[in-house]
Design a protein around this motif. Structure first.
Motif, mmCIF file in Angstrom:
data_model
loop_
_atom_site.group_PDB
_atom_site.id
_atom_site.type_symbol
_atom_site.label_atom_id
_atom_site.label_comp_id
_atom_site.label_asym_id
_atom_site.label_seq_id
_atom_site.Cartn_x
_atom_site.Cartn_y
_atom_site.Cartn_z
ATOM 1 N N GLN A 18 5.258 -8.267 6.038
ATOM 2 C CA GLN A 18 4.862 -7.832 4.702
ATOM 3 C C GLN A 18 5.664 -6.585 4.353
ATOM 4 O OE1 GLN A 18 0.657 -7.265 5.302
ATOM 5 N NE2 GLN A 18 0.170 -9.412 4.875
ATOM 6 N N TYR A 20 6.047 -3.059 2.237
ATOM 7 C CA TYR A 20 5.277 -2.003 1.588
ATOM 8 C C TYR A 20 6.198 -0.871 1.143
ATOM 9 C CZ TYR A 20 0.785 -3.842 3.318
ATOM 10 O OH TYR A 20 -0.319 -4.606 3.565
ATOM 11 N N GLU A 36 10.825 1.927 1.900
ATOM 12 C CA GLU A 36 10.105 0.663 2.062
ATOM 13 C C GLU A 36 10.135 0.244 3.531
ATOM 14 O OE1 GLU A 36 11.267 -2.398 -0.673
ATOM 15 O OE2 GLU A 36 11.146 -1.061 -2.410
ATOM 16 N N ARG A 58 -6.574 0.085 6.494
ATOM 17 C CA ARG A 58 -7.449 0.343 5.349
ATOM 18 C C ARG A 58 -8.083 1.708 5.554
ATOM 19 N NH1 ARG A 58 -7.900 -4.296 2.565
ATOM 20 N NH2 ARG A 58 -7.840 -6.234 3.763
ATOM 21 N N LYS A 66 -4.769 1.844 1.203
ATOM 22 C CA LYS A 66 -4.160 1.568 2.501
ATOM 23 C C LYS A 66 -3.330 2.770 2.903
ATOM 24 C CE LYS A 66 -4.028 -3.398 1.748
ATOM 25 N NZ LYS A 66 -3.196 -4.515 1.304
ATOM 26 N N ALA B 15 5.599 -5.084 -4.147
ATOM 27 C CA ALA B 15 4.350 -5.128 -4.914
ATOM 28 C C ALA B 15 3.281 -4.241 -4.288
ATOM 29 C CB ALA B 15 3.844 -6.559 -4.994
ATOM 30 N N LYS B 16 3.390 -4.057 -2.983
ATOM 31 C CA LYS B 16 2.333 -3.326 -2.276
ATOM 32 C C LYS B 16 2.784 -1.901 -1.976
ATOM 33 C CE LYS B 16 0.811 -7.508 0.111
ATOM 34 N NZ LYS B 16 0.823 -8.202 1.395
ATOM 35 N N THR B 17 1.869 -0.959 -2.175
ATOM 36 C CA THR B 17 2.168 0.420 -1.776
ATOM 37 C C THR B 17 1.205 0.820 -0.662
ATOM 38 O OG1 THR B 17 0.671 1.374 -3.392
ATOM 39 C CG2 THR B 17 2.965 1.112 -4.069
ATOM 40 N N VAL B 18 1.660 1.781 0.127
ATOM 41 C CA VAL B 18 0.828 2.293 1.211
ATOM 42 C C VAL B 18 0.912 3.811 1.173
ATOM 43 C CG1 VAL B 18 2.656 2.113 2.940
ATOM 44 C CG2 VAL B 18 0.275 2.002 3.645
#
Lengths: 114, 152
Positions: A18, A20, A36, A58, A66, B15-18
């Motif tokens: 995935q 991020y 990223e 989480r 997150k 699309a995802k952030t952390v």
């Protein structure tokens, strides 16, 4: 941290990784805002997180948030103490996260903000 | 490879952030870490007191050493976790609402030292009570009702 190679990108393409985008400064100098990363969501299916791993988890008390941190210590009863790398205490303090909230291990840097 | 990742970024933005924000603004503090450590101290104290040392066996000596070692480590962790909360999370407005805040933390930190130095069930239980009080104060400052629980 290794930069994503062909194998990592292939694993992302077949949804075994995935992607991020990082926001914030608590993982500096290793990761800066807008870097990223690729994450292996299956990393801890058969083994437990290890001290030194960089993980996505989480947030224990903020729904939907997150966080990205490094495993700093393993506590009894399946909880992990996560900390950022930033040496500035103002940018950093530990979070205690139960193992079930850990979503995966960061495997590579997909892209640098710079 | 850089060209490939740049192209992917251009056409498929992440699309995802952390979040790697500092914990202050994010509120990533939780007295649960101190509670778990304090609970481990209480558990080890009970185990140490329950050991029958009359047999002088290696197995008994080994168990006793392990329990003492864990008690030392967890007492130190409890103190560290409490000090982080005290110095990093709590601010002057909290002190106005809870005038005994400094005294509460100071006594809790002292108890962390006491349970390390001694094998005292009374002090280990007092540390748990202090952590419970800190839990209540902490979540009240956040305006949230988070029930206190213990794992043991």
């Amino acid at each position: 941290m290794q930069t994503s190679n062909g194998k990592e990108i292939f694993l992302w393409l077949i949804r075994r990784r995935q992607r991020y985008r990082v926001t914030g400064a608590s993982m500096q100098p290793l990761l800066v805002s807008e870097d990223e990363v690729l994450v292996d969501p299956r990393a801890y299916r058969r083994q437990a997180p290890r001290i030194g791993d960089i993980v996505i988890a989480r947030h224990p008390s903020q729904a939907g948030l997150k966080i990205i941190k490094r495993v700093d210590a393993v506590r009894e009863q399946g909880a992990y103490l996560l900390k950022g790398d930033n040496p500035d205490p103002a940018q950093n303090s530990p979070s205690l996260v139960p193992v079930q909230l850990i979503l995966g291990r960061v495997t590579s840097r997909f892209a640098s903000a710079s | 490879m850089k060209l490939l990742t740049r192209t992917i970024q251009q056409f498929f933005p992440a699309a995802k952030t952390v979040s790697a924000h500092c914990d202050g603004p994010c509120g990533v503090y939780d007295p649960a870490s101190a509670r778990i450590a304090a609970e481990a101290v209480l558990s080890m104290t009970k185990k140490i007191l329950a050991i029958d040392t009359k047999d002088h066996s290696h197995a008994t000596a080994n168990s006793l050493s392990r329990f003492i070692s864990i008690k030392e480590e967890q007492a130190h962790l409890a103190k560290t976790d409490l000090l982080v909360l005290w110095t990093d999370y709590f601010k002057p407005p909290h002190l106005e609402k809870y005038p005994d805040l400094h005294d509460t933390f100071w006594k809790a930190a002292k108890l962390c030292s006491a349970v390390k130095v001694e094998v005292s069930l009374e002090k280990a239980e007092a540390l748990m009570k202090a952590v419970h009080k800190i839990h209540d104060i902490f979540w009240a400052t956040k305006g949230r009702e988070v029930p206190y629980y213990t794992a043991g």
